[in-house]
Design a protein around this motif. Structure first.
Motif: not given
Length: 502
Positions: A57, A76, A80, A89, A92, A237
């Motif tokens: 991430a 995610n 996020s 991104l 997704q 994603t």
């Protein structure tokens, strides 16, 4: 002008064709590795690079994932929450589902009266505090299953009915301490945890993905907490920097066909995400309630920090460090840097969570043709900086000279008394072959004669320089540990990865 424009269009078309022929590169969590054989039938050539969920991430958020076309983590949610991450991104698409639940041996589940009956996380925490059962769980700072379990337990025990914040995390910490007092096994990945559990008859169960628990060799009774769970939904994603939307769409369309969904369910024990695909009987009939997830990164990080520094059973980590003459130069510099990284020099979230933790006992055992003394440190429960500074000073003063007595040094590490109130583990780092002292077979005989509590201490081996990979793999297998290869990478990154297992 027209000729120039035509030439440019031809070059662009050529580049596009080359791009289409290249593998579709995915930065993924190791838990989706079991899908690689199936994906060969997708019609899209896929190339995976694996990373921990939190580490991956941060790579995306920093812009370090530009060489990939997509990410595929179990969730995610944490990604996020990071500032600037969402802009990296694109599309997704959820592919499958697996809740994090508790699995117990059938005998223990029956003893607790939990077979086929509603059980809450509060019931589980109460039994854990009374030491009525023991369990293993992955490290929330390294693995999404551990992070999801921690969020689920905290959300359920807080009884707040809404996303966790700083106040509810502080209030629920005493209950979390009760729950995690029964934890006896930790790991950096769900798959390794399952394998390690098989060798620990003293551990009654695991908190892990439903899919992992259903796929284990030894049958477990799954407990689905009636007050809720946190599930992984495995979103594939597309990264905004990728120009491979066509390949992405083809791969997603294939993954979400009913036939592929059924094959995923059969092969990996994950639930289908596409409506209309019937659940296999192994999933039972328990209804799943999704618990709220932190809506701020600060709350998620606070929860992980509370787990590492206050809640979990503290670690005792012994680092057996090769400082022989062959380490002179860049290699000893890399070792110094790697140790300093663990004292807090890396201020990223992943680096911060990898540092030596509050309440941890740290032993540094450098060696060459003999051990060079042993340095013990106790990181306090609060204000750890002075002790971390002492470790940093010691690490920066390490010097290289002499031969390489690997097994004498490893034996010295195993001769330390085992504290039942800590997770004990050993990290062995060497850049070469054994040249002095006892041999591997001598250590094997020594290890096999150890009492059970000392044999339970695992050795995690870091390959570096010209390490004897075959022999080091034997050490890891003998002790139930694992091997981390830093021969073509960063020693500091290998050390940080190991921290998820300590």
């Amino acid at each position: 002008m027209k000729r120039a424009l035509s030439a440019l269009l031809l070059v662009a078309a050529s580049l596009t064709a080359c791009s289409a022929d290249e593998p579709f590169r995915i930065l993924a969590g190791s838990e989706v590795a079991d899908l690689e054989p199936l994906l060969k039938e997708s019609g899209v050539e896929v190339e995976f690079t694996y990373a921990g969920t939190l580490d991956g991430a941060e790579q995306v958020a920093r812009g370090d994932a530009a060489g990939y076309d997509a990410t595929w983590f179990s969730s995610n949610r944490y990604l996020s929450l990071i500032d600037g991450a969402r802009e990296k991104l694109s599309t997704q698409t959820k592919i499958m589902n697996s809740p994090v639940v508790l699995g117990l041996t059938p005998a223990k589940a029956a003893e607790l009266g939990w077979t086929g009956k509603p059980v809450t996380w509060s019931d589980i925490a109460t039994a854990a505090a009374a030491q009525r059962f023991t369990f293993g769980m992955t490290n929330p700072a390294s693995s999404n299953s551990g992070f999801s379990a921690l969020v689920g337990v905290a959300a359920a025990l807080s009884d707040a009915g809404e996303a966790l914040d700083a106040g509810t995390i502080a209030a629920v910490t005493p209950r979390l301490k009760e729950f995690f007092s029964a934890q006896r096994l930790t790991a950096g990945s769900s798959g390794w945890l399952a394998d390690a559990y098989s060798a620990r008859p003293d551990v009654d169960g695991l908190v892990n993905y439903e899919s992992v628990l259903l796929g284990m060799r030894d049958r477990l009774t799954l407990v689905y907490p009636s007050d809720g769970v946190v599930s992984a939904d495995y979103p594939l994603t597309l990264l905004a920097s990728s120009g491979r939307k066509e390949q992405y769409d083809r791969l997603v369309a294939w993954l979400r066909t009913p036939e592929t969904q059924r094959r995923i369910m059969t092969a990996t024990h994950r639930r289908p995400i596409v409506p209309g695909v019937a659940l296999a009987p192994e999933f039972g009939s328990a209804s799943l309630v999704e618990l709220p997830f932190p809506n701020r990164r600060s709350a998620a990080d606070q929860l992980i920090a509370a787990y590492l520094n206050e809640v979990r059973v503290p670690a005792r980590a012994t680092f057996v460090l090769d400082t022989s003459g062959s380490m002179e130069g860049d290699r000893i510099d890399s070792l110094r840097t790697a140790l300093v990284t663990l004292t807090g020099a890396d201020t990223s979230a992943y680096g911060t969570f990898s540092r030596f933790r509050n309440r941890e006992q740290v032993t540094l055992l450098p060696f060459s043709d003999h051990t060079k003394g042993r340095q013990d440190y106790q990181v306090p429960a609060s204000n750890p900086e002075p002790v971390l500074g002492q470790i940093k000073d010691y690490a920066e003063a390490l010097a290289a000279d002499g031969g390489t007595a690997i097994y004498d040094a490893l034996r010295a590490a195993y001769e330390q008394p085992v504290d039942p109130g800590h997770y004990s583990s050993i990290v062995l780092m060497t850049d070469g072959e054994n040249t002095d002292g006892s041999e591997y077979l001598d250590f094997q005989l020594y290890y096999q004669a150890l009492p059970p509590e000392q044999k339970a201490v695992r050795t995690f081996v870091v390959l570096f320089g010209d390490s004897d990979a075959d022999e080091m793999n034997q050490v890891a297998k003998l002790t139930g540990g694992a091997v981390f290869d830093a021969r073509n990478g960063s020693l500091a990154e290998a050390f940080k990865e190991i921290r998820g297992y300590q």
